[in-house]
Each structure stands twice: as C-alpha cells, then as structure tokens.
Design a protein around this motif. Structure first.
Motif, PDB file in Angstrom:
ATOM      1  N   PHE A 149       3.349  68.064 -48.124  1.00 35.20           N
ATOM      2  CA  PHE A 149       2.163  68.921 -48.082  1.00 35.20           C
ATOM      3  C   PHE A 149       1.205  68.354 -47.030  1.00 35.20           C
ATOM      4  O   PHE A 149       1.644  68.031 -45.938  1.00 35.20           O
ATOM      5  CB  PHE A 149       1.582  69.088 -49.485  1.00 35.20           C
ATOM      6  CG  PHE A 149       2.475  69.956 -50.351  1.00 35.20           C
ATOM      7  CD1 PHE A 149       2.242  71.314 -50.470  1.00 35.20           C
ATOM      8  CD2 PHE A 149       3.590  69.417 -50.985  1.00 35.20           C
ATOM      9  CE1 PHE A 149       3.091  72.134 -51.231  1.00 35.20           C
ATOM     10  CE2 PHE A 149       4.443  70.230 -51.734  1.00 35.20           C
ATOM     11  CZ  PHE A 149       4.179  71.567 -51.858  1.00 35.20           C
ATOM     12  N   GLU A 150      -0.079  68.142 -47.388  1.00 40.27           N
ATOM     13  CA  GLU A 150      -0.998  67.662 -46.332  1.00 40.27           C
ATOM     14  C   GLU A 150      -1.331  66.185 -46.473  1.00 40.27           C
ATOM     15  O   GLU A 150      -2.176  65.658 -45.763  1.00 40.27           O
ATOM     16  CB  GLU A 150      -2.273  68.509 -46.357  1.00 40.27           C
ATOM     17  CG  GLU A 150      -2.007  69.950 -45.967  1.00 40.27           C
ATOM     18  CD  GLU A 150      -3.287  70.766 -45.953  1.00 40.27           C
ATOM     19  OE1 GLU A 150      -4.037  70.689 -44.968  1.00 40.27           O
ATOM     20  OE2 GLU A 150      -3.536  71.467 -46.954  1.00 40.27           O
ATOM     21  N   GLY A 151      -0.684  65.512 -47.444  1.00 40.79           N
ATOM     22  CA  GLY A 151      -0.944  64.087 -47.643  1.00 40.79           C
ATOM     23  C   GLY A 151       0.323  63.270 -47.493  1.00 40.79           C
ATOM     24  O   GLY A 151       1.272  63.698 -46.819  1.00 40.79           O
ATOM     25  N   LYS A 152       0.345  62.110 -48.134  1.00 35.75           N
ATOM     26  CA  LYS A 152       1.509  61.222 -48.009  1.00 35.75           C
ATOM     27  C   LYS A 152       1.913  60.681 -49.368  1.00 35.75           C
ATOM     28  O   LYS A 152       1.057  60.297 -50.174  1.00 35.75           O
ATOM     29  CB  LYS A 152       1.171  60.046 -47.086  1.00 35.75           C
ATOM     30  CG  LYS A 152       0.951  60.455 -45.650  1.00 35.75           C
ATOM     31  CD  LYS A 152       0.875  59.227 -44.746  1.00 35.75           C
ATOM     32  CE  LYS A 152       0.608  59.654 -43.318  1.00 35.75           C
ATOM     33  NZ  LYS A 152      -0.817  59.785 -43.001  1.00 35.75           N
ATOM     34  N   LEU A 153       3.221  60.639 -49.603  1.00 31.08           N
ATOM     35  CA  LEU A 153       3.751  60.008 -50.807  1.00 31.08           C
ATOM     36  C   LEU A 153       4.245  58.616 -50.428  1.00 31.08           C
ATOM     37  O   LEU A 153       5.119  58.473 -49.566  1.00 31.08           O
ATOM     38  CB  LEU A 153       4.905  60.823 -51.406  1.00 31.08           C
ATOM     39  CG  LEU A 153       5.415  60.242 -52.725  1.00 31.08           C
ATOM     40  CD1 LEU A 153       4.494  60.641 -53.881  1.00 31.08           C
ATOM     41  CD2 LEU A 153       6.838  60.690 -53.019  1.00 31.08           C
ATOM     42  N   ILE A 154       3.666  57.608 -51.073  1.00 29.55           N
ATOM     43  CA  ILE A 154       4.050  56.219 -50.782  1.00 29.55           C
ATOM     44  C   ILE A 154       4.909  55.716 -51.943  1.00 29.55           C
ATOM     45  O   ILE A 154       4.477  55.751 -53.097  1.00 29.55           O
ATOM     46  CB  ILE A 154       2.801  55.295 -50.658  1.00 29.55           C
ATOM     47  CG1 ILE A 154       1.660  55.994 -49.919  1.00 29.55           C
ATOM     48  CG2 ILE A 154       3.183  53.981 -50.000  1.00 29.55           C
ATOM     49  CD1 ILE A 154       1.831  56.151 -48.452  1.00 29.55           C
ATOM     50  N   LYS A 155       6.125  55.259 -51.622  1.00 30.08           N
ATOM     51  CA  LYS A 155       7.013  54.684 -52.639  1.00 30.08           C
ATOM     52  C   LYS A 155       6.930  53.166 -52.547  1.00 30.08           C
ATOM     53  O   LYS A 155       7.201  52.588 -51.489  1.00 30.08           O
ATOM     54  CB  LYS A 155       8.450  55.152 -52.424  1.00 30.08           C
ATOM     55  CG  LYS A 155       8.622  56.659 -52.592  1.00 30.08           C
ATOM     56  CD  LYS A 155      10.086  57.052 -52.622  1.00 30.08           C
ATOM     57  CE  LYS A 155      10.217  58.550 -52.889  1.00 30.08           C
ATOM     58  NZ  LYS A 155      11.605  58.949 -53.126  1.00 30.08           N
ATOM     59  N   LEU A 156       6.560  52.552 -53.661  1.00 30.50           N
ATOM     60  CA  LEU A 156       6.262  51.120 -53.663  1.00 30.50           C
ATOM     61  C   LEU A 156       7.090  50.379 -54.711  1.00 30.50           C
ATOM     62  O   LEU A 156       7.487  50.975 -55.724  1.00 30.50           O
ATOM     63  CB  LEU A 156       4.780  50.901 -54.014  1.00 30.50           C
ATOM     64  CG  LEU A 156       3.765  51.602 -53.113  1.00 30.50           C
ATOM     65  CD1 LEU A 156       2.513  51.953 -53.897  1.00 30.50           C
ATOM     66  CD2 LEU A 156       3.409  50.716 -51.942  1.00 30.50           C
ATOM     67  N   THR A 157       7.296  49.086 -54.475  1.00 27.59           N
ATOM     68  CA  THR A 157       7.803  48.201 -55.530  1.00 27.59           C
ATOM     69  C   THR A 157       6.898  46.983 -55.606  1.00 27.59           C
ATOM     70  O   THR A 157       6.237  46.618 -54.623  1.00 27.59           O
ATOM     71  CB  THR A 157       9.244  47.704 -55.262  1.00 27.59           C
ATOM     72  OG1 THR A 157       9.269  47.133 -53.967  1.00 27.59           O
ATOM     73  CG2 THR A 157      10.258  48.809 -55.329  1.00 27.59           C
ATOM     74  N   HIS A 158       6.835  46.382 -56.791  1.00 29.08           N
ATOM     75  CA  HIS A 158       6.055  45.144 -56.935  1.00 29.08           C
ATOM     76  C   HIS A 158       6.577  44.334 -58.108  1.00 29.08           C
ATOM     77  O   HIS A 158       7.274  44.864 -58.987  1.00 29.08           O
ATOM     78  CB  HIS A 158       4.554  45.461 -57.100  1.00 29.08           C
ATOM     79  CG  HIS A 158       4.206  46.063 -58.425  1.00 29.08           C
ATOM     80  ND1 HIS A 158       3.491  45.394 -59.392  1.00 29.08           N
ATOM     81  CD2 HIS A 158       4.494  47.269 -58.970  1.00 29.08           C
ATOM     82  CE1 HIS A 158       3.339  46.169 -60.461  1.00 29.08           C
ATOM     83  NE2 HIS A 158       3.927  47.317 -60.230  1.00 29.08           N
ATOM     84  N   ASP A 159       6.235  43.051 -58.123  1.00 27.11           N
ATOM     85  CA  ASP A 159       6.589  42.193 -59.253  1.00 27.11           C
ATOM     86  C   ASP A 159       5.517  42.348 -60.315  1.00 27.11           C
ATOM     87  O   ASP A 159       4.334  42.156 -60.033  1.00 27.11           O
ATOM     88  CB  ASP A 159       6.650  40.721 -58.800  1.00 27.11           C
ATOM     89  CG  ASP A 159       7.847  40.479 -57.904  1.00 27.11           C
ATOM     90  OD1 ASP A 159       8.947  40.926 -58.257  1.00 27.11           O
ATOM     91  OD2 ASP A 159       7.662  39.856 -56.834  1.00 27.11           O
ATOM     92  N   VAL A 216       2.842  56.757 -55.211  1.00 27.01           N
ATOM     93  CA  VAL A 216       1.423  57.145 -55.145  1.00 27.01           C
ATOM     94  C   VAL A 216       1.280  58.272 -54.137  1.00 27.01           C
ATOM     95  O   VAL A 216       1.727  58.133 -52.982  1.00 27.01           O
ATOM     96  CB  VAL A 216       0.537  55.948 -54.712  1.00 27.01           C
ATOM     97  CG1 VAL A 216      -0.924  56.371 -54.610  1.00 27.01           C
ATOM     98  CG2 VAL A 216       0.674  54.783 -55.689  1.00 27.01           C
ATOM     99  N   TYR A 217       0.695  59.396 -54.565  1.00 27.40           N
ATOM    100  CA  TYR A 217       0.401  60.471 -53.611  1.00 27.40           C
ATOM    101  C   TYR A 217      -1.045  60.333 -53.145  1.00 27.40           C
ATOM    102  O   TYR A 217      -1.981  60.378 -53.956  1.00 27.40           O
ATOM    103  CB  TYR A 217       0.596  61.863 -54.237  1.00 27.40           C
ATOM    104  CG  TYR A 217       0.319  62.950 -53.215  1.00 27.40           C
ATOM    105  CD1 TYR A 217       1.186  63.152 -52.151  1.00 27.40           C
ATOM    106  CD2 TYR A 217      -0.845  63.725 -53.291  1.00 27.40           C
ATOM    107  CE1 TYR A 217       0.916  64.113 -51.177  1.00 27.40           C
ATOM    108  CE2 TYR A 217      -1.109  64.691 -52.316  1.00 27.40           C
ATOM    109  CZ  TYR A 217      -0.223  64.875 -51.266  1.00 27.40           C
ATOM    110  OH  TYR A 217      -0.490  65.816 -50.303  1.00 27.40           O
ATOM    111  N   LEU A 218      -1.203  60.142 -51.841  1.00 30.94           N
ATOM    112  CA  LEU A 218      -2.541  60.067 -51.236  1.00 30.94           C
ATOM    113  C   LEU A 218      -2.851  61.433 -50.637  1.00 30.94           C
ATOM    114  O   LEU A 218      -2.127  61.903 -49.751  1.00 30.94           O
ATOM    115  CB  LEU A 218      -2.565  58.992 -50.137  1.00 30.94           C
ATOM    116  CG  LEU A 218      -2.199  57.570 -50.597  1.00 30.94           C
ATOM    117  CD1 LEU A 218      -2.131  56.624 -49.405  1.00 30.94           C
ATOM    118  CD2 LEU A 218      -3.197  57.058 -51.638  1.00 30.94           C
ATOM    119  N   PRO A 219      -3.897  62.108 -51.126  1.00 29.58           N
ATOM    120  CA  PRO A 219      -4.188  63.460 -50.627  1.00 29.58           C
ATOM    121  C   PRO A 219      -4.713  63.405 -49.199  1.00 29.58           C
ATOM    122  O   PRO A 219      -5.029  62.332 -48.688  1.00 29.58           O
ATOM    123  CB  PRO A 219      -5.275  63.944 -51.597  1.00 29.58           C
ATOM    124  CG  PRO A 219      -6.002  62.696 -51.981  1.00 29.58           C
ATOM    125  CD  PRO A 219      -4.952  61.618 -52.030  1.00 29.58           C
TER     126      PRO A 219
END
Ligand SMILES: N[C@@H](CCC(=O)N[C@@H](CS)C(=O)NCC(=O)O)C(=O)O
Length: 292
Positions: free
Chosen positions: A12-22, A34-37
């Motif tokens: 769409f008009e934002g970005k989907l960030i796929k993350l991993t963490h401990d 996380v979807y950043l609009p």
C-alpha cells in the motif's frame, strides 16, 4: 541492536518490516512484523499511535500481514500495526509441535506456570511488556503510550484479556471471532490446563468473561466484536461464546458497551476478518485520537 530486519516490503503506501529478535521473556528468537504507515517517514519523534494485532491458533506474524488488509486503513488514519508471533518457536520442549492447538503456534497469551512450559511460554509478558518496550526503542517515532489492541480467535481472547488486565493501558479493544470464555470451551481448557495447571482460579485471571467485572480502569471504551454465524468454531463447537461475555457485562462498567455483532454467513477465515477490518480501524482511530 536488539532487532534484525529480515525484509522491508513496500505495501500500500507504507512499509511492512519483518523483524527477529532475542526475547528475554521466551528465551528464544521471536519473529514480529510491523506495518509503518505512510505518515511514518515524515512524522516527528513519538507521534504515530500503535495498534497491536494478536493472531489466532497456528498463525505466524505473516498471516494477518498478508491477508487482514489493515494497511490502507493504517495509511488513512496514520497508525502503525504490530503483528507478534503466537508462541515461542523451537524451544525444544517435548510435545511442543505435536498438536495444532497447543504449544507452537498456540501460546494462548499467558505466562505458563506448569514447569515444563514456564521458562519459555511467557507470551503475556512478551506481548504486553518486552515487545512494546523494545519496539519503542527501535522505532522512536512510534508512540507506544497511545496504543489500542485487537485480535482474532485466540488473539481476540488475548486482546480482551490483555485489555482487562492492564487498566488504562490500551485506549480501545476489539476482536474478530474471539474466544470469550475460555474456561468454558475445549480450546481454553486444553491450553489453560496445559500452561497453568489444574487450579481454576489461575485460569480465571486470564478469562475475559471473568475479568470484565473486575476491571479497575477509569477509561471505559466501547468494546467492538464481530463473529460470523457460519464460523464452525462458533455454531458447531461452541469455542467462542460471545453471549457469555455480553451476559457478564451486565451490572459492570461495561454494561451496554459490549458491541457484539453476529454477522450472517461469515466464517472464521481472513475473508471474514478483512471484511470488517475497516470498521475496526475506524473504531480504534477514534480512541487513538486520529479521527472524530
Ligand atoms: N486447524 C485449522 C484451523 C486453525 C484456524 O482456523 N486458525 C485460525 C485462527 S484460530 C487462523 O487464523 N488460521 C490461519 C489462517 O487462516 O491464515 C488450521 O490449521 O487451519
């Protein structure tokens, strides 16, 4: 750096960030999307409110990211959407991967007390605490003090339970086909029994239908729920029991404020969820201060 970025996807008009963490809570690596609009790029420090979306049994962060279609509404109103995983993965606990509705993909948003699960299965503290604190540092333009919560099925129960257990933390709460009274259904009995043991008072501490009368917050939003009449987990298996939550709201601060909508012909799938995401987005936007 606590997060590793696995992918940044334009959608769409934002970005989907796929993350991993401990995770310190689950002692495993955790996945989160996380979807950043579209507003994120140009906004200033700590201005973008957040919607936390808890998924249902068997889901990873990707199911809702790909087919709930929150993105156009997040862009319209200007909120971010956080999609956590539904359990730790690969904790190497015997039986973890044996069934689809317990263990992997089925953390049930509790902090387990049964010894076998207690070290890793801490999804309650993870989603309401650690994850939000870490994402606030990673994404300083998000405002985790202006946050609402929603979810589907097990995640709808997780949203309602987390809302009632954290007075005044979440501005609003909604749910799609939530498990409203887990103590009284097979999914709840299996998961509460497995993670919390046989002491039913420990189960009540997570059950929305038990918690609604005990809510101590001063902020009393309307609660928005949709459930499809063709959802087999509703009409065939009696896993969802929205009527029990409405009945329990009588005489509480939420009397007349539980908007539980049975929608004719819809099932349990993301075809159902995506059909009502627009209504839920408009509802949350109001409480997040993004619309009138
Ligand atoms: N056992 C079935 C039912 C599980 C189910 O319906 N899960 C819901 C949440 S309770 C879901 O979101 N499934 C994943 C999807 O539809 O993408 C399956 O594994 O598909």
């Amino acid at each position: 750096m606590s997060f590793t970025t696995d992918a940044t996807l334009f959608t769409f008009e934002g970005k989907l960030i796929k993350l991993t963490h401990d995770s310190t809570e689950t002692k495993t690596k955790m996945n989160v999307n996380v979807y950043l609009p579209k507003q994120y790029e140009t906004s200033s420090e700590k201005t973008i409110p957040v919607l936390l979306y808890l998924s249902g049994l068997t889901c990873t962060p990707n199911n809702a990211s790909e087919k709930a279609f929150w993105q156009p509404f997040a862009d319209q109103y200007g909120f971010a959407v956080v999609f956590p995983d539904t359990s730790p993965r690969g904790a190497a606990i015997e039986g973890e991967d044996e069934s689809w509705d317990f263990g992997s993909g089925a953390g049930f948003y509790v902090d387990a007390t049964v010894e076998k699960w207690a070290k890793n299965y801490r999804m309650y503290s993870y989603v309401h605490g650690e994850l939000q604190e870490k994402l606030q540092i990673e994404f300083p333009k998000l405002d985790f003090s202006t946050i609402s919560i929603t979810g589907h099925s097990m995640g709808g129960y997780g949203a309602l339970s987390g809302f009632f257990k954290n007075p005044n933390k979440y501005k609003s709460v909604s749910a799609f086909a939530p498990i409203c009274n887990p103590i009284e259904c097979q999914w709840g009995q299996k998961n509460f029994g497995g993670y919390l043991g046989e002491d039913k008072s420990a189960w009540a501490a997570y059950d929305p239908t038990e918690l609604i009368s005990k809510y101590e917050g001063s902020e009393i939003p309307e609660i928005l729920i949709h459930t499809g009449t063709a959802d087999p987990f509703y009409h065939r298996d009696a896993q969802l029991l929205p009527e029990n939550l409405v009945a329990a709201s009588k005489g509480t601060k939420f009397e007349g404020k539980v908007s539980s909508n049975l929608v004719e012909g819809y099932d349990h799938s993301y075809y159902f969820i995506s059909s009502f995401v627009g209504q839920h987005a408009a509802y949350h936007a109001k409480y997040l201060g993004l619309s009138k």
